[in-house]
Design a protein around this motif. Sequence first.
Motif, PDB file in Angstrom:
ATOM      1  N   PHE A   1      10.528 -13.598  12.599  1.00 51.01           N
ATOM      2  CA  PHE A   1       9.726 -12.432  12.982  1.00 51.01           C
ATOM      3  C   PHE A   1      10.401 -11.147  12.500  1.00 51.01           C
ATOM      4  N   GLY A   2      11.716 -11.082  12.677  1.00 53.58           N
ATOM      5  CA  GLY A   2      12.441  -9.877  12.285  1.00 53.58           C
ATOM      6  C   GLY A   2      12.396  -9.621  10.788  1.00 53.58           C
ATOM      7  N   ILE A   3      12.448 -10.700  10.004  1.00 56.76           N
ATOM      8  CA  ILE A   3      12.400 -10.554   8.543  1.00 56.76           C
ATOM      9  C   ILE A   3      11.034 -10.032   8.102  1.00 56.76           C
ATOM     10  N   VAL A   4       9.957 -10.568   8.697  1.00 54.14           N
ATOM     11  CA  VAL A   4       8.612 -10.081   8.352  1.00 54.14           C
ATOM     12  C   VAL A   4       8.455  -8.625   8.780  1.00 54.14           C
ATOM     13  N   ALA A   5       8.991  -8.279   9.959  1.00 52.16           N
ATOM     14  CA  ALA A   5       8.947  -6.888  10.410  1.00 52.16           C
ATOM     15  C   ALA A   5       9.688  -5.977   9.434  1.00 52.16           C
ATOM     16  N   ALA A   6      10.848  -6.430   8.968  1.00 58.08           N
ATOM     17  CA  ALA A   6      11.626  -5.636   8.010  1.00 58.08           C
ATOM     18  C   ALA A   6      10.865  -5.440   6.706  1.00 58.08           C
ATOM     19  N   LEU A   7      10.109  -6.474   6.296  1.00 52.84           N
ATOM     20  CA  LEU A   7       9.277  -6.362   5.098  1.00 52.84           C
ATOM     21  C   LEU A   7       8.256  -5.237   5.266  1.00 52.84           C
ATOM     22  N   LEU A   8       7.646  -5.143   6.454  1.00 56.54           N
ATOM     23  CA  LEU A   8       6.683  -4.072   6.717  1.00 56.54           C
ATOM     24  C   LEU A   8       7.379  -2.726   6.820  1.00 56.54           C
ATOM     25  N   PHE A   9       8.551  -2.696   7.470  1.00 59.51           N
ATOM     26  CA  PHE A   9       9.300  -1.453   7.608  1.00 59.51           C
ATOM     27  C   PHE A   9       9.755  -0.908   6.254  1.00 59.51           C
ATOM     28  N   GLY A  10       9.844  -1.795   5.252  1.00 59.99           N
ATOM     29  CA  GLY A  10      10.338  -1.380   3.939  1.00 59.99           C
ATOM     30  C   GLY A  10       9.469  -0.330   3.271  1.00 59.99           C
ATOM     31  N   THR A  11       8.232  -0.158   3.740  1.00 59.27           N
ATOM     32  CA  THR A  11       7.345   0.858   3.164  1.00 59.27           C
ATOM     33  C   THR A  11       7.424   2.189   3.899  1.00 59.27           C
ATOM     34  N   HIS A  12       8.142   2.207   5.011  1.00 59.36           N
ATOM     35  CA  HIS A  12       8.098   3.320   5.958  1.00 59.36           C
ATOM     36  C   HIS A  12       8.538   4.661   5.363  1.00 59.36           C
ATOM     37  N   ALA A  13       9.790   4.760   4.930  1.00 60.26           N
ATOM     38  CA  ALA A  13      10.340   6.050   4.510  1.00 60.26           C
ATOM     39  C   ALA A  13       9.631   6.611   3.282  1.00 60.26           C
ATOM     40  N   VAL A  14       9.306   5.731   2.319  1.00 60.11           N
ATOM     41  CA  VAL A  14       8.706   6.201   1.069  1.00 60.11           C
ATOM     42  C   VAL A  14       7.299   6.762   1.318  1.00 60.11           C
ATOM     43  N   VAL A  15       6.481   6.037   2.101  1.00 53.85           N
ATOM     44  CA  VAL A  15       5.122   6.501   2.381  1.00 53.85           C
ATOM     45  C   VAL A  15       5.142   7.783   3.200  1.00 53.85           C
ATOM     46  N   ALA A  16       6.004   7.829   4.224  1.00 61.58           N
ATOM     47  CA  ALA A  16       6.093   9.036   5.053  1.00 61.58           C
ATOM     48  C   ALA A  16       6.569  10.225   4.223  1.00 61.58           C
ATOM     49  N   ARG A  17       7.498   9.980   3.292  1.00 63.43           N
ATOM     50  CA  ARG A  17       7.986  11.065   2.426  1.00 63.43           C
ATOM     51  C   ARG A  17       6.862  11.572   1.526  1.00 63.43           C
ATOM     52  N   PHE A  18       6.014  10.672   1.029  1.00 65.11           N
ATOM     53  CA  PHE A  18       4.870  11.073   0.218  1.00 65.11           C
ATOM     54  C   PHE A  18       3.924  11.963   1.019  1.00 65.11           C
ATOM     55  N   LEU A  19       3.674  11.589   2.272  1.00 64.16           N
ATOM     56  CA  LEU A  19       2.732  12.335   3.101  1.00 64.16           C
ATOM     57  C   LEU A  19       3.229  13.737   3.441  1.00 64.16           C
ATOM     58  N   THR A  20       4.546  13.945   3.451  1.00 65.84           N
ATOM     59  CA  THR A  20       5.056  15.286   3.765  1.00 65.84           C
ATOM     60  C   THR A  20       4.708  16.308   2.690  1.00 65.84           C
ATOM     61  N   GLY A  21       4.182  15.833   1.549  1.00 68.72           N
ATOM     62  CA  GLY A  21       3.733  16.780   0.534  1.00 68.72           C
ATOM     63  C   GLY A  21       2.537  17.600   0.985  1.00 68.72           C
ATOM     64  N   ASP A  22       1.698  17.037   1.866  1.00 70.81           N
ATOM     65  CA  ASP A  22       0.502  17.733   2.344  1.00 70.81           C
ATOM     66  C   ASP A  22       0.506  17.997   3.848  1.00 70.81           C
ATOM     67  N   LEU A  23       1.239  17.172   4.598  1.00 70.02           N
ATOM     68  CA  LEU A  23       1.196  17.258   6.049  1.00 70.02           C
ATOM     69  C   LEU A  23       2.578  17.535   6.622  1.00 70.02           C
ATOM     70  N   HIS A  24       2.610  18.124   7.815  1.00 72.05           N
ATOM     71  CA  HIS A  24       3.882  18.336   8.481  1.00 72.05           C
ATOM     72  C   HIS A  24       4.342  17.021   9.112  1.00 72.05           C
ATOM     73  N   GLY A  25       5.666  16.857   9.193  1.00 76.10           N
ATOM     74  CA  GLY A  25       6.222  15.619   9.712  1.00 76.10           C
ATOM     75  C   GLY A  25       5.733  15.261  11.099  1.00 76.10           C
ATOM     76  N   LEU A  26       5.617  16.251  11.998  1.00 76.20           N
ATOM     77  CA  LEU A  26       5.158  15.964  13.354  1.00 76.20           C
ATOM     78  C   LEU A  26       3.699  15.499  13.368  1.00 76.20           C
ATOM     79  N   GLN A  27       2.898  16.038  12.460  1.00 79.70           N
ATOM     80  CA  GLN A  27       1.509  15.595  12.382  1.00 79.70           C
ATOM     81  C   GLN A  27       1.432  14.129  11.961  1.00 79.70           C
ATOM     82  N   ILE A  28       2.270  13.738  11.014  1.00 80.66           N
ATOM     83  CA  ILE A  28       2.311  12.343  10.579  1.00 80.66           C
ATOM     84  C   ILE A  28       2.712  11.449  11.741  1.00 80.66           C
TER      85      ILE A  28
END
Length: 307
Positions: free
Chosen positions: A12-39
Amino acid sequence: MNSSFSRRALGFGIVAALLFGTHAVVARFLTGDLHGLQIAVLRLWIASAILLLILKARGLKVFPIRFDRFKLVAILGFVLNYAVFHIGLERTSATNAMVLENTAPFFALLLLAGAGIERVRLIDIVATLLVMSGVFLTVRHDFDPGATGSFGDILMIAAGFTWALFIIGSSRCVQNTEAPGERLQLLFQVLLCSAVILTPGFFLYPFSPTAEDMFWLVFLAVFPTAFGYYLWYEAMAGVSTVTSALLFVLSVVFTFINAAIFLGEPLTLDIVLGGALVIIAVILPSLFSAGKEPDLPEREERGSSDP
């Protein structure tokens, strides 16, 4: 707790880590248009709605929400982490964020040992040192502290500390449950309370997302947040608190695997060696506890965990 349950928890933890692997990059992309707290606010509300629908479909009770000290620690750590992480992403690189937030296992060790919450073994210390070395080796080619301003990096270190609080609080709450439905309830309560607390920050900034932004917001809410955290909570039920923290760091390895597969980025020797160190660090504590009862606390009164 038998070894087959521990292996399932690691899965379960490995599959969760696979999903978490997209976290920082996608959130960083979104900060181009949105504020971090809004995300942070939007992904939490969407994820909470998804979990609520699942709970209702399974006929599980949602309210009232009862609090104990560890649930409050989990909520406090989650709220502070989401605030400093998403704001910090606007002021540092995704690579720096990845390295500095993943100091969480180190802070978890300090807090567990210092407060006497859970026995820390020598193998836990060795695994934590290995995982932090592996993360640094994996991203050292892009890791440049202070390059985009030291404030963002400081916030990411704070994110590591607050994430350790969330891990410890969540792990203790999860160890107090007996069924997946109870852990689903627990996760919903943590996310919902965090969303409510963070919501005022949403209205501090103008909100003008594009269609692409909304797509990635929903992606963040569904996969790394709702499903990722649920699978991670299931993993927590079968491993120690330190191993829970190490499993989250495994997401760094999947980040670079995804980049190699989908973006054609090269897998350098440093990345391969660093990833190997992280994987070894995640497996080590479980190998040394195979066939033994884990050092988990006595179950406390479950309160709101009851379905």
